[in-house]
Design an enzyme around this catalytic site. Structure first.
Site, PDB file in Angstrom:
ATOM      1  N   ASP A  76      12.342   7.427   3.371  1.00  0.00           N
ATOM      2  CA  ASP A  76      11.474   7.133   2.240  1.00  0.00           C
ATOM      3  C   ASP A  76      10.888   8.490   1.828  1.00  0.00           C
ATOM      4  OD1 ASP A  76       9.724   5.654   0.465  1.00  0.00           O
ATOM      5  OD2 ASP A  76       8.146   6.150   1.899  1.00  0.00           O
ATOM      6  N   ASP A  88       7.740   9.110  -0.673  1.00  0.00           N
ATOM      7  CA  ASP A  88       6.268   9.147  -0.801  1.00  0.00           C
ATOM      8  C   ASP A  88       5.601   8.765   0.517  1.00  0.00           C
ATOM      9  OD1 ASP A  88       6.341   9.690  -3.609  1.00  0.00           O
ATOM     10  OD2 ASP A  88       6.670   7.570  -4.023  1.00  0.00           O
ATOM     11  N   GLY A 113       5.634   1.402  -1.251  1.00  0.00           N
ATOM     12  CA  GLY A 113       7.044   0.997  -1.317  1.00  0.00           C
ATOM     13  C   GLY A 113       7.373   0.085  -2.488  1.00  0.00           C
ATOM     14  N   ARG A 144       6.608   0.473  -9.639  1.00  0.00           N
ATOM     15  CA  ARG A 144       5.452   0.762 -10.499  1.00  0.00           C
ATOM     16  C   ARG A 144       4.916  -0.514 -11.167  1.00  0.00           C
ATOM     17  NH1 ARG A 144       6.978   5.026 -14.820  1.00  0.00           N
ATOM     18  NH2 ARG A 144       7.818   5.972 -12.915  1.00  0.00           N
ATOM     19  N   SER A 176      10.769   5.196  -6.018  1.00  0.00           N
ATOM     20  CA  SER A 176      10.163   5.964  -7.112  1.00  0.00           C
ATOM     21  C   SER A 176      11.160   6.455  -8.150  1.00  0.00           C
ATOM     22  CB  SER A 176       9.421   7.169  -6.531  1.00  0.00           C
ATOM     23  OG  SER A 176       8.967   7.990  -7.586  1.00  0.00           O
ATOM     24  N   ASN A 187      10.254   8.873  -9.929  1.00  0.00           N
ATOM     25  CA  ASN A 187       9.909  10.302  -9.981  1.00  0.00           C
ATOM     26  C   ASN A 187      10.557  11.091  -8.850  1.00  0.00           C
ATOM     27  OD1 ASN A 187       7.868  10.610 -12.216  1.00  0.00           O
ATOM     28  ND2 ASN A 187       6.887   8.955 -11.065  1.00  0.00           N
ATOM     29  N   ASP A 247       6.900   4.699   5.722  1.00  0.00           N
ATOM     30  CA  ASP A 247       5.444   4.589   5.906  1.00  0.00           C
ATOM     31  C   ASP A 247       4.917   3.270   5.314  1.00  0.00           C
ATOM     32  OD1 ASP A 247       5.694   5.236   3.158  1.00  0.00           O
ATOM     33  OD2 ASP A 247       3.631   5.981   3.153  1.00  0.00           O
TER      34      ASP A 247
END
Ligand code: BG6
Ligand code: MG
Length: 214
Positions: free
Chosen positions: A8, A10, A45, A48, A115, A117, A169
C-alpha cells in the site's frame, strides 16, 4: 514461498495519510461536519468518493451528486498542495534501504493503492521508476476491502496470488489481501488487527518475517 510484495502507498511507503486527514478536516470544518482522527481511521484504504460519503454521514444536510463531486475535487486540490511540497526527503531511509534489500533478495515489488494520486506521490519521493508494477485507483472499479487493486498488481507481476505478501496500514486493505488469498503484514494503524498474518513494529521487520514464511 513469497515471490512478490505488494505495498500500500499512503501510510506505508510514506506518510501521505496525514495529508489526507488535514485536507478532509479542512473540508469538514467548512461544511460544519464533525470529523476527527478517529473518524479518519474509517477512510484508510477507501476511495475518495466513498471517503466523502462516510464523512457526510455525520451531516444533517443531503447533498446532490454534483455538489459531492465539487467537495471531492476541493479536497483533492488541498491534498495536492501538500503533495506538491513533498520531496525525496519524505521517503524514509529505512523504507528505501528495506526495499533495496528485498529486491536484492530476488523479490518482485509492486504498489497496490486505492489512490488516484499514486504516480504524483511516487514521482515526488523519487520512486516513479522503482517498482516492477503499479496498480492504483485509476485502474480499478472497486476499492479496498475489495481485492481488485491487489489482484491487478499480482496479475501485472505475473505472480500467483498465493505467493504474494501485502503490506498494509488499513484494516480494509488487510481484508482485501486476505480475500485474494494473499498473505498480509499489518503496520502502523493496522497493527494488531485480527485479520493480518503478521504485524510489523517497523518497516524493516519485513526482512525478519519473510524468513519465517515457508
Ligand atoms: C488510499 C487512502 O490510499 O487512497 C485513502 O488510504 C484515500 O485515505 C484513497 O481516500 C484515495 O486517494 P486519492 O488520492 O485518490 O484521493
Ligand atoms: Mg494506507
Amino acid at each position: 514461498m513469497i515471490e512478490a510484495i505488494i505495498f500500500d502507498l499512503d501510510g506505508v511507503i510514506c506518510s501521505t495519510d496525514q495529508y489526507h486527514y488535514k485536507a478532509w478536516k479542512e473540508l469538514a470544518d467548512e461544511l460544519d461536519i464533525p470529523f476527527d482522527e478517529k473518524d479518519n481511521e474509517k477512510l484508510r484504504g477507501v476511495s475518495r468518493m466513498e471517503s466523502l460519503d462516510i464523512i457526510l454521514e455525520k451531516s444533517s444536510k443531503k447533498y446532490l451528486n454534483d455538489e459531492k463531486q465539487a467537495f471531492a475535487e476541493k479536497k483533492n486540490i488541498i491534498y495536492q498542495q501538500y503533495l506538491n511540497q513533498m520531496t525525496v526527503e519524505d521517503l524514509p531511509k529505512e523504507v528505501m534501504d528495506t526495499l533495496q534489500k528485498l529486491r536484492n533478495n530476488g523479490l518482485k515489488l509492486a504498489i497496490g493503492s486505492s489512490s488516484k494520486n499514486t504516480l504524483l506521490i511516487l514521482k515526488q519521493i523519487g520512486l516513479e521508476n522503482f517498482f516492477d508494477a503499479i496498480s492504483d485507483g485509476t485502474m480499478i472499479t472497486y476499492s479496498k476491502p475489495h481485492p481488485e487493486v491487489f489482484m491487478k498488481a499480482a496479475d501485472l507481476l505475473n505472480v500467483n496470488y498465493k505467493h504474494c505478501l501485502v503490506v498494509e496500514d488499513a484494516v480494509a486493505g488487510c481484508i482485501a489481501a486476505k480475500s485474494a488469498s494473499m498473505k498480509v503484514a499489518a503496520i502502523a494503524s493496522a497493527y494488531g488487527n485480527n485479520v493480518a498474518d503478521f504485524h510489523l513494529n517497523c518497516f524493516k521487520d519485513l526482512l525478519i518475517i519473510l524468513n519465517t514464511i515457508k
